[in-house]
Design a protein around this motif. Structure first.
Motif, PDB file in Angstrom:
ATOM      1  N   VAL A 146       0.844  -1.196   0.000  1.00 55.69           N
ATOM      2  CA  VAL A 146       0.000   0.000   0.000  1.00 55.69           C
ATOM      3  C   VAL A 146       0.880   1.247   0.000  1.00 55.69           C
ATOM      4  CG1 VAL A 146      -1.712   1.332   1.300  1.00 55.69           C
ATOM      5  CG2 VAL A 146      -1.947  -1.153   1.119  1.00 55.69           C
ATOM      6  N   LEU A 147       1.928   1.245   0.818  1.00 55.42           N
ATOM      7  CA  LEU A 147       2.823   2.400   0.879  1.00 55.42           C
ATOM      8  C   LEU A 147       3.519   2.625  -0.461  1.00 55.42           C
ATOM      9  CD1 LEU A 147       4.426   1.904   4.406  1.00 55.42           C
ATOM     10  CD2 LEU A 147       2.578   3.465   3.768  1.00 55.42           C
ATOM     11  N   ALA A 164       1.408   9.362  -5.663  1.00 53.56           N
ATOM     12  CA  ALA A 164       1.747  10.727  -5.256  1.00 53.56           C
ATOM     13  C   ALA A 164       2.709  11.353  -6.251  1.00 53.56           C
ATOM     14  CB  ALA A 164       2.340  10.735  -3.850  1.00 53.56           C
ATOM     15  N   GLN A 165       3.663  10.588  -6.732  1.00 52.96           N
ATOM     16  CA  GLN A 165       4.631  11.119  -7.686  1.00 52.96           C
ATOM     17  C   GLN A 165       3.959  11.577  -8.970  1.00 52.96           C
ATOM     18  OE1 GLN A 165       7.453   7.869  -7.672  1.00 52.96           O
ATOM     19  NE2 GLN A 165       8.744   8.911  -6.167  1.00 52.96           N
ATOM     20  N   GLN A 166       2.811  11.002  -9.305  1.00 49.99           N
ATOM     21  CA  GLN A 166       2.055  11.429 -10.489  1.00 49.99           C
ATOM     22  C   GLN A 166       1.434  12.811 -10.285  1.00 49.99           C
ATOM     23  OE1 GLN A 166      -0.825   8.544 -11.890  1.00 49.99           O
ATOM     24  NE2 GLN A 166       0.499   6.853 -11.282  1.00 49.99           N
ATOM     25  N   CYS A 167       1.187  13.199  -9.038  1.00 45.37           N
ATOM     26  CA  CYS A 167       0.530  14.467  -8.728  1.00 45.37           C
ATOM     27  C   CYS A 167       1.511  15.603  -8.449  1.00 45.37           C
ATOM     28  CB  CYS A 167      -0.363  14.307  -7.485  1.00 45.37           C
ATOM     29  SG  CYS A 167      -1.743  13.194  -7.718  1.00 45.37           S
ATOM     30  N   LEU A 168       2.784  15.261  -8.270  1.00 39.15           N
ATOM     31  CA  LEU A 168       3.744  16.260  -7.802  1.00 39.15           C
ATOM     32  C   LEU A 168       4.604  16.811  -8.931  1.00 39.15           C
ATOM     33  CD1 LEU A 168       4.889  14.508  -4.512  1.00 39.15           C
ATOM     34  CD2 LEU A 168       3.083  16.209  -4.838  1.00 39.15           C
ATOM     35  N   ARG A 169       5.081  18.047  -8.709  1.00 36.63           N
ATOM     36  CA  ARG A 169       6.000  18.694  -9.638  1.00 36.63           C
ATOM     37  C   ARG A 169       7.429  18.304  -9.255  1.00 36.63           C
ATOM     38  NH1 ARG A 169       4.255  24.479  -7.698  1.00 36.63           N
ATOM     39  NH2 ARG A 169       4.797  23.312  -5.835  1.00 36.63           N
ATOM     40  N   LYS A 170       8.370  18.627 -10.122  1.00 34.63           N
ATOM     41  CA  LYS A 170       9.772  18.295  -9.849  1.00 34.63           C
ATOM     42  C   LYS A 170      10.278  18.946  -8.574  1.00 34.63           C
ATOM     43  CE  LYS A 170      11.332  17.324 -14.506  1.00 34.63           C
ATOM     44  NZ  LYS A 170      12.264  17.664 -15.588  1.00 34.63           N
ATOM     45  N   VAL A 197       8.603  18.104  -2.654  1.00 35.11           N
ATOM     46  CA  VAL A 197       9.385  17.153  -1.866  1.00 35.11           C
ATOM     47  C   VAL A 197       8.441  16.322  -0.996  1.00 35.11           C
ATOM     48  CG1 VAL A 197      11.191  16.903  -0.115  1.00 35.11           C
ATOM     49  CG2 VAL A 197      11.329  18.762  -1.788  1.00 35.11           C
ATOM     50  N   MET A 198       8.605  15.004  -1.069  1.00 36.04           N
ATOM     51  CA  MET A 198       7.785  14.114  -0.252  1.00 36.04           C
ATOM     52  C   MET A 198       8.702  13.288   0.630  1.00 36.04           C
ATOM     53  SD  MET A 198       4.947  11.250  -1.355  1.00 36.04           S
ATOM     54  CE  MET A 198       6.043  10.441  -2.488  1.00 36.04           C
ATOM     55  N   GLY A 199       8.309  13.109   1.881  1.00 29.95           N
ATOM     56  CA  GLY A 199       9.070  12.275   2.794  1.00 29.95           C
ATOM     57  C   GLY A 199       8.143  11.504   3.711  1.00 29.95           C
ATOM     58  N   ARG A 200       8.584  10.362   4.114  1.00 33.76           N
ATOM     59  CA  ARG A 200       7.811   9.532   5.050  1.00 33.76           C
ATOM     60  C   ARG A 200       8.174   9.948   6.467  1.00 33.76           C
ATOM     61  NH1 ARG A 200       8.009   2.941   5.263  1.00 33.76           N
ATOM     62  NH2 ARG A 200       6.441   2.671   6.879  1.00 33.76           N
ATOM     63  N   GLU A 226       2.535   5.131   8.424  1.00 32.18           N
ATOM     64  CA  GLU A 226       1.848   5.405   7.162  1.00 32.18           C
ATOM     65  C   GLU A 226       1.605   6.903   6.979  1.00 32.18           C
ATOM     66  OE1 GLU A 226      -2.627   4.445   8.782  1.00 32.18           O
ATOM     67  OE2 GLU A 226      -1.430   2.806   8.012  1.00 32.18           O
ATOM     68  N   GLU A 227       2.422   7.716   7.601  1.00 31.01           N
ATOM     69  CA  GLU A 227       2.292   9.172   7.475  1.00 31.01           C
ATOM     70  C   GLU A 227       3.404   9.740   6.614  1.00 31.01           C
ATOM     71  OE1 GLU A 227       1.681  11.516  10.943  1.00 31.01           O
ATOM     72  OE2 GLU A 227       0.092  10.228  11.699  1.00 31.01           O
ATOM     73  N   PHE A 228       2.993  10.603   5.690  1.00 26.90           N
ATOM     74  CA  PHE A 228       3.906  11.279   4.789  1.00 26.90           C
ATOM     75  C   PHE A 228       3.681  12.781   4.901  1.00 26.90           C
ATOM     76  CE2 PHE A 228       3.566   7.091   3.063  1.00 26.90           C
ATOM     77  CZ  PHE A 228       4.790   6.829   2.457  1.00 26.90           C
TER      78      PHE A 228
END
Length: 116
Positions: free
Chosen positions: A7-8, A15-21, A24-27, A31-33
């Motif tokens: 699931v993660l 999420a990477q499909q929704c984000l711009r270059k 920044v995403m981090g865990r 299950e929290e990002f």
């Protein structure tokens, strides 16, 4: 059946499909990002969060010939001048818990603090 790690991994891919270059995403753990959207205003951040929520909801996890529904509860908080990362994360966390309290699978926006 699929495990939590599947699931993660799926969430990160979506999420990477929704984000711009520049985003920044981090865990944070479990299950929290957290996702940092530089130069995004309130409506822009809320739109990204809603787009991500809808994408996750419409893409069930496929495992063992089963479709497992997945949903997310998202809290959005804006950075204001003088905020620490910890302060903003606390506001986002409170908004996320409000999303869960209000029925899950939704986006809630934290109230920004009133400038002094």
């Amino acid at each position: 059946m699929a495990g939590g790690d599947d699931v993660l991994r799926q969430f990160v891919a979506l999420a990477q499909q929704c984000l711009r270059k520049e985003d920044v995403m981090g865990r944070l753990g479990g299950e929290e990002f957290a996702i940092f959207l530089p130069n995004a205003d309130g409506p822009g951040a809320e739109a990204v969060a809603e787009r991500l929520r809808a994408l996750v909801e419409t893409q069930p996890l496929r495992a063992d010939h089963h479709a497992i529904p997945v949903t997310v509860s998202i809290g959005v908080a804006l950075c204001t001048r003088g905020d620490s990362a910890e302060t903003v994360l606390k506001r986002a966390d409170a908004a996320m818990y409000l999303a869960k309290q209000n029925g899950r699978n939704r986006v809630e926006v934290a109230e920004s603090p009133v400038p002094i």
